[in-house]
Write an enzyme that holds these catalytic residues in place. Sequence first.
Site, PDB file in Angstrom:
ATOM      1  N   ARG A  92      -1.144  -4.513 -18.295  1.00  0.00           N
ATOM      2  CA  ARG A  92      -0.075  -4.511 -19.290  1.00  0.00           C
ATOM      3  C   ARG A  92      -0.341  -5.582 -20.348  1.00  0.00           C
ATOM      4  O   ARG A  92      -0.021  -5.415 -21.507  1.00  0.00           O
ATOM      5  CB  ARG A  92       1.240  -4.792 -18.563  1.00  0.00           C
ATOM      6  CG  ARG A  92       2.436  -4.456 -19.371  1.00  0.00           C
ATOM      7  CD  ARG A  92       3.693  -4.634 -18.545  1.00  0.00           C
ATOM      8  NE  ARG A  92       4.837  -4.639 -19.405  1.00  0.00           N
ATOM      9  CZ  ARG A  92       5.982  -5.232 -19.124  1.00  0.00           C
ATOM     10  NH1 ARG A  92       6.125  -5.859 -17.987  1.00  0.00           N
ATOM     11  NH2 ARG A  92       6.968  -5.178 -19.974  1.00  0.00           N
ATOM     12  N   ARG A 193      -8.066  -1.855   8.708  1.00  0.00           N
ATOM     13  CA  ARG A 193      -8.967  -1.592   7.586  1.00  0.00           C
ATOM     14  C   ARG A 193     -10.450  -1.771   7.898  1.00  0.00           C
ATOM     15  O   ARG A 193     -11.289  -1.378   7.087  1.00  0.00           O
ATOM     16  CB  ARG A 193      -8.576  -2.470   6.388  1.00  0.00           C
ATOM     17  CG  ARG A 193      -7.135  -2.301   5.937  1.00  0.00           C
ATOM     18  CD  ARG A 193      -6.820  -0.887   5.482  1.00  0.00           C
ATOM     19  NE  ARG A 193      -5.448  -0.784   4.986  1.00  0.00           N
ATOM     20  CZ  ARG A 193      -4.940   0.294   4.410  1.00  0.00           C
ATOM     21  NH1 ARG A 193      -5.672   1.386   4.264  1.00  0.00           N
ATOM     22  NH2 ARG A 193      -3.693   0.317   3.996  1.00  0.00           N
TER      23      ARG A 193
HETATM   24  C1  LIG Z   1      -6.520   4.938   7.920  1.00  0.00           C
HETATM   25  C2  LIG Z   1      -5.238   4.732   7.180  1.00  0.00           C
HETATM   26  C3  LIG Z   1      -4.620   5.801   6.563  1.00  0.00           C
HETATM   27  C4  LIG Z   1      -3.399   5.639   5.884  1.00  0.00           C
HETATM   28  N1  LIG Z   1      -2.835   6.720   5.268  1.00  0.00           N
HETATM   29  C5  LIG Z   1      -1.666   6.570   4.614  1.00  0.00           C
HETATM   30  C6  LIG Z   1      -1.043   7.691   3.981  1.00  0.00           C
HETATM   31  O1  LIG Z   1      -1.541   8.794   4.003  1.00  0.00           O
HETATM   32  N2  LIG Z   1       0.140   7.484   3.335  1.00  0.00           N
HETATM   33  C7  LIG Z   1       0.745   6.251   3.306  1.00  0.00           C
HETATM   34  O2  LIG Z   1       1.826   6.140   2.714  1.00  0.00           O
HETATM   35  N3  LIG Z   1       0.170   5.179   3.879  1.00  0.00           N
HETATM   36  C8  LIG Z   1      -1.002   5.299   4.531  1.00  0.00           C
HETATM   37  N4  LIG Z   1      -1.578   4.215   5.123  1.00  0.00           N
HETATM   38  C9  LIG Z   1      -0.932   2.893   4.978  1.00  0.00           C
HETATM   39  C10 LIG Z   1      -0.191   2.462   6.277  1.00  0.00           C
HETATM   40  O3  LIG Z   1       0.812   3.369   6.604  1.00  0.00           O
HETATM   41  C11 LIG Z   1       0.429   1.054   6.087  1.00  0.00           C
HETATM   42  O4  LIG Z   1       1.420   1.104   5.079  1.00  0.00           O
HETATM   43  C12 LIG Z   1      -0.585   0.006   5.693  1.00  0.00           C
HETATM   44  O5  LIG Z   1      -1.741   0.115   6.462  1.00  0.00           O
HETATM   45  C13 LIG Z   1       0.036  -1.378   5.895  1.00  0.00           C
HETATM   46  O6  LIG Z   1       0.079  -1.657   7.271  1.00  0.00           O
HETATM   47  P1  LIG Z   1       1.237  -2.468   7.948  1.00  0.00           P
HETATM   48  O7  LIG Z   1       2.576  -1.873   7.645  1.00  0.00           O
HETATM   49  O8  LIG Z   1       0.889  -2.635   9.388  1.00  0.00           O
HETATM   50  O9  LIG Z   1       1.082  -3.914   7.219  1.00  0.00           O
HETATM   51  P2  LIG Z   1       2.184  -4.896   6.706  1.00  0.00           P
HETATM   52  O10 LIG Z   1       3.029  -4.272   5.663  1.00  0.00           O
HETATM   53  O11 LIG Z   1       1.465  -6.151   6.327  1.00  0.00           O
HETATM   54  O12 LIG Z   1       3.114  -5.136   7.953  1.00  0.00           O
HETATM   55  C14 LIG Z   1       2.615  -5.856   9.081  1.00  0.00           C
HETATM   56  C15 LIG Z   1       3.438  -5.496  10.291  1.00  0.00           C
HETATM   57  O13 LIG Z   1       4.767  -6.004  10.105  1.00  0.00           O
HETATM   58  C16 LIG Z   1       5.689  -5.083  10.660  1.00  0.00           C
HETATM   59  N5  LIG Z   1       6.552  -4.610   9.564  1.00  0.00           N
HETATM   60  C17 LIG Z   1       6.386  -4.820   8.229  1.00  0.00           C
HETATM   61  N6  LIG Z   1       7.386  -4.284   7.543  1.00  0.00           N
HETATM   62  C18 LIG Z   1       8.192  -3.685   8.440  1.00  0.00           C
HETATM   63  C19 LIG Z   1       9.376  -2.926   8.345  1.00  0.00           C
HETATM   64  N7  LIG Z   1       9.953  -2.641   7.188  1.00  0.00           N
HETATM   65  N8  LIG Z   1       9.953  -2.475   9.474  1.00  0.00           N
HETATM   66  C20 LIG Z   1       9.398  -2.739  10.669  1.00  0.00           C
HETATM   67  N9  LIG Z   1       8.255  -3.429  10.860  1.00  0.00           N
HETATM   68  C21 LIG Z   1       7.661  -3.906   9.746  1.00  0.00           C
HETATM   69  C22 LIG Z   1       4.885  -3.951  11.286  1.00  0.00           C
HETATM   70  O14 LIG Z   1       4.672  -4.245  12.636  1.00  0.00           O
HETATM   71  C23 LIG Z   1       3.580  -3.996  10.532  1.00  0.00           C
HETATM   72  O15 LIG Z   1       2.494  -3.475  11.278  1.00  0.00           O
HETATM   73  C24 LIG Z   1      -2.790   4.345   5.810  1.00  0.00           C
HETATM   74  C25 LIG Z   1      -3.421   3.271   6.431  1.00  0.00           C
HETATM   75  C26 LIG Z   1      -4.627   3.443   7.098  1.00  0.00           C
HETATM   76  C27 LIG Z   1      -5.278   2.240   7.744  1.00  0.00           C
END
Ligand SMILES: Cc1cc2nc3c(=O)[nH]c(=O)nc-3n(C[C@H](O)[C@H](O)[C@H](O)COP(=O)(O)OP(=O)(O)OC[C@H]3O[C@@H](n4cnc5c(N)ncnc54)[C@H](O)[C@@H]3O)c2cc1C
Length: 253
Positions: A92, A193
Amino acid sequence: MIKVTLLSHTPEPEKLVASAAKLCYSNASIEQIGANLTPEKVDKFLNMLVDLGHESPIEHICFTFGIEGVSRTLLAQITRHRIASFSVKSQRYVKEGSFSFVVPPEIEKNEETKALFLKTMEADQKAYDQLSEILFEKHLKELTAQGIPEKTAKSKAEKMAIEDARFVLPNACDTSMVVTMNARSLLNFFRLRCCSRAQWEIRELATKMLALVKQAAPTIFRYAGPGCVNAPCPEGKMSCGKKQEMMDYFRNL
Ligand SMILES: Cc1cc2nc3c(=O)[nH]c(=O)nc-3n(C[C@H](O)[C@H](O)[C@H](O)COP(=O)(O)OP(=O)(O)OC[C@H]3O[C@@H](n4cnc5c(N)ncnc54)[C@H](O)[C@@H]3O)c2cc1C
């Protein structure tokens, strides 16, 4: 090419985690928790945390990375990790004079796909430049008509123009960012990842980040990597079936 630098981390990260753990399991005061923590005792505390699955003490230590040469596609993925802080180069405010872009290796190694890709980037650049120019002239005229001094009007008009012109920029567009995560969030990030099912670019980045933090906090990150490195593969039917290969690679990273 992806370039990652470990810009900063909490000083003596493993000692700090061991101190926090010591507070949990002894009647030591805050003044005493860091005392007599020899490397052997630090190692003992850290291993105990790993065995117990007591992960909150490792949230006290943070790692800040400078990341360059990655695509906006990667940006969309890494920013899904909510337990992290990001500062990203803005499209931006920073004009993409001649934007750099990331070419996926599979596209790069085939003449036909590479030519099509480069042609598309060229067309995107042309559209971005044309849109910027047309919008700039329009906004400048309007701002000048409002009586805004020329220098200010030009600066405002450029900002307004690139704000909209950037909509034609591709996912391949190169970006850079500063990212900070605590060790617990990093372990989760590496689990997801570094896995062979993760997309190639973020997998490459995560692996480089892991190699850097392993130097700074070797015990905490000893078993870091994809989920299969220290437990059964969590991918079930989607497993790549290369558990041993992954274990060898990540434990020796
Ligand atoms: C192989 C792969 C494919 C994927 N495909 C898709 C896809 O098709 N579409 C898509 O939208 N995303 C996709 N993702 C993204 C995935 O769903 C996660 O959003 C992303 O990997 C972040 O992971 P996380 O939530 O564990 O991490 P962070 O956001 O850092 O969270 C860390 C941990 O904190 C906890 N946490 C955080 N926020 C909350 C909450 N609000 N409620 C409860 N617990 C919480 C959970 O235990 C979480 O594991 C993909 C990821 C991977 C690795």
